[in-house]
Design a protein around this motif. Structure first.
Motif, PDB file in Angstrom:
ATOM      1  N   SER A  98     -10.759  -0.024 -15.133  1.00  0.00           N
ATOM      2  CA  SER A  98      -9.767  -0.846 -14.417  1.00  0.00           C
ATOM      3  C   SER A  98      -9.048  -1.623 -15.620  1.00  0.00           C
ATOM      4  N   THR A 135       8.122   0.073  -2.775  1.00  0.00           N
ATOM      5  CA  THR A 135       8.122  -1.253  -3.418  1.00  0.00           C
ATOM      6  C   THR A 135       9.090  -2.413  -2.712  1.00  0.00           C
ATOM      7  N   TYR A 160      -6.521  -2.647 -12.242  1.00  0.00           N
ATOM      8  CA  TYR A 160      -6.755  -4.112 -13.439  1.00  0.00           C
ATOM      9  C   TYR A 160      -8.048  -4.772 -12.777  1.00  0.00           C
ATOM     10  N   SER A 197       8.240  -5.601  -9.082  1.00  0.00           N
ATOM     11  CA  SER A 197       6.872  -6.514  -8.583  1.00  0.00           C
ATOM     12  C   SER A 197       5.875  -5.446  -8.034  1.00  0.00           C
ATOM     13  N   GLU A 198       4.806  -5.956  -7.946  1.00  0.00           N
ATOM     14  CA  GLU A 198       3.752  -5.360  -7.562  1.00  0.00           C
ATOM     15  C   GLU A 198       3.305  -5.161  -6.183  1.00  0.00           C
ATOM     16  N   GLN A 199       4.250  -5.939  -5.299  1.00  0.00           N
ATOM     17  CA  GLN A 199       4.205  -5.830  -3.966  1.00  0.00           C
ATOM     18  C   GLN A 199       4.671  -4.749  -3.265  1.00  0.00           C
ATOM     19  N   GLU A 203      -5.511  -1.634 -17.117  1.00  0.00           N
ATOM     20  CA  GLU A 203      -4.449  -2.680 -17.066  1.00  0.00           C
ATOM     21  C   GLU A 203      -4.089  -3.165 -18.610  1.00  0.00           C
ATOM     22  N   ASP A 208      -0.146  -3.647  -6.229  1.00  0.00           N
ATOM     23  CA  ASP A 208      -1.181  -4.152  -5.501  1.00  0.00           C
ATOM     24  C   ASP A 208      -2.023  -3.629  -4.412  1.00  0.00           C
ATOM     25  N   GLY A 209      -3.085  -3.433  -4.134  1.00  0.00           N
ATOM     26  CA  GLY A 209      -3.950  -2.823  -3.155  1.00  0.00           C
ATOM     27  C   GLY A 209      -4.374  -1.512  -3.027  1.00  0.00           C
ATOM     28  N   PRO A 217      -9.920  -0.155  -8.777  1.00  0.00           N
ATOM     29  CA  PRO A 217      -8.683  -0.950  -8.958  1.00  0.00           C
ATOM     30  C   PRO A 217      -8.117  -0.584 -10.313  1.00  0.00           C
TER      31      PRO A 217
END
Length: 263
Positions: free
Chosen positions: A148, A229, A190, A215-217, A152, A170-171, A188
């Protein structure tokens, strides 16, 4: 419990991985302007079945296709459709899995359709280089989070080289693989090094960073599968299934001439 495979079982996984590698190579040559993602899916299924294997995605928790085809802001789990016809400048991530003699292979590539922007080319290259950094860290005796951390770290380094800040989705992350497509451990993309289980010969892990230009969302669409995204920025996804061995990481889903170092 993390499944430990014998050398013979890893060789069986390699055979499944080659089915996936050859299928992705075939799709790479066909992902052109005017081709629908449904056509790519049909081609993938036929190629997998012709090899004596079974598409591992089709029917998995109800997924309706043999590949995930995620275009532009779609990150993962895009459902192929006849209405989704590739256009000049599209960025498509194709995720493919196959089962051969009970063993799974799982890999993904991101492809440019015609000419994409320099930023999008660099996004895909950064995602691939992050995957390769993760593979290089997958050595016996290391800890799971060392992979991870390597992903990252390379993502950050690529962003510094490219003058952007890539979002690490993320996730979502990698996973164990073997007699099932998704197994322990979750990986993960990261994290701090030195955490989690120690890597042992015979473990097999799918390493799959997903990066964005924003964004990472993410948001899941109403189809219950497609992840996009949140800010509609473009995304890339690269993946290989690898085995931990005493000689170093073995890339199970690379083509024949590149099994030691990734695609």
């Amino acid at each position: 419990m993390i499944e430990i495979k014998s050398r013979g079982q890893l060789e069986a996984m390699r055979a499944a991985g080659l089915v996936v590698a050859r299928t992705l190579a075939l799709l790479t040559s066909h992902a052109k302007v005017g081709v629908s993602t449904a056509e790519l899916d049909e081609l993938a299924e036929q190629n997998i079945r012709d090899a004596g294997a079974i598409p591992s995605f089709k029917g998995y928790h109800g997924f309706p296709a043999s590949i995930c085809a995620s275009v532009n802001e779609q990150v993962v789990h895009g459902i192929p459709a006849r209405t989704q016809v590739l256009r000049e400048g599209d960025l498509i991530s194709i995720d493919c899995g196959a089962i051969l003699d009970g063993w799974h292979g799982d890999s993904a590539v991101t492809l440019a359709v015609g000419a994409v922007t320099e930023a999008e080319e660099k996004l895909s290259a950064a995602t691939r280089s992050s995957m390769l950094a993760g593979i290089a860290a997958a050595v016996a005796g290391a800890k799971l989070s060392d992979i991870s951390f390597a992903i990252e770290s390379e993502t950050i380094a690529a962003g510094e080289r490219d003058g952007v800040e890539y979002g690490i989705v993320d996730g979502y992350g990698g996973h164990g693989i073997g007699t099932k497509m998704h197994m322990d451990p979750f990986l993960p993309n990261y994290g701090k090094p030195g955490k989690g289980p120690r890597l042992k010969p015979g473990m097999a892990i799918a390493i799959e960073p997903m990066l964005t230009l924003g964004s990472e969302q993410t948001v899941e669409l109403d189809d219950g599968w497609t992840v996009v995204t949140a800010d509609k920025s473009r995304a890339a996804h690269w993946e290989h299934s690898i085995a931990i061995t005493d000689e170093g990481p073995w890339v199970l889903t690379a083509l024949e001439d590149d099994a030691a170092g990734g695609r």
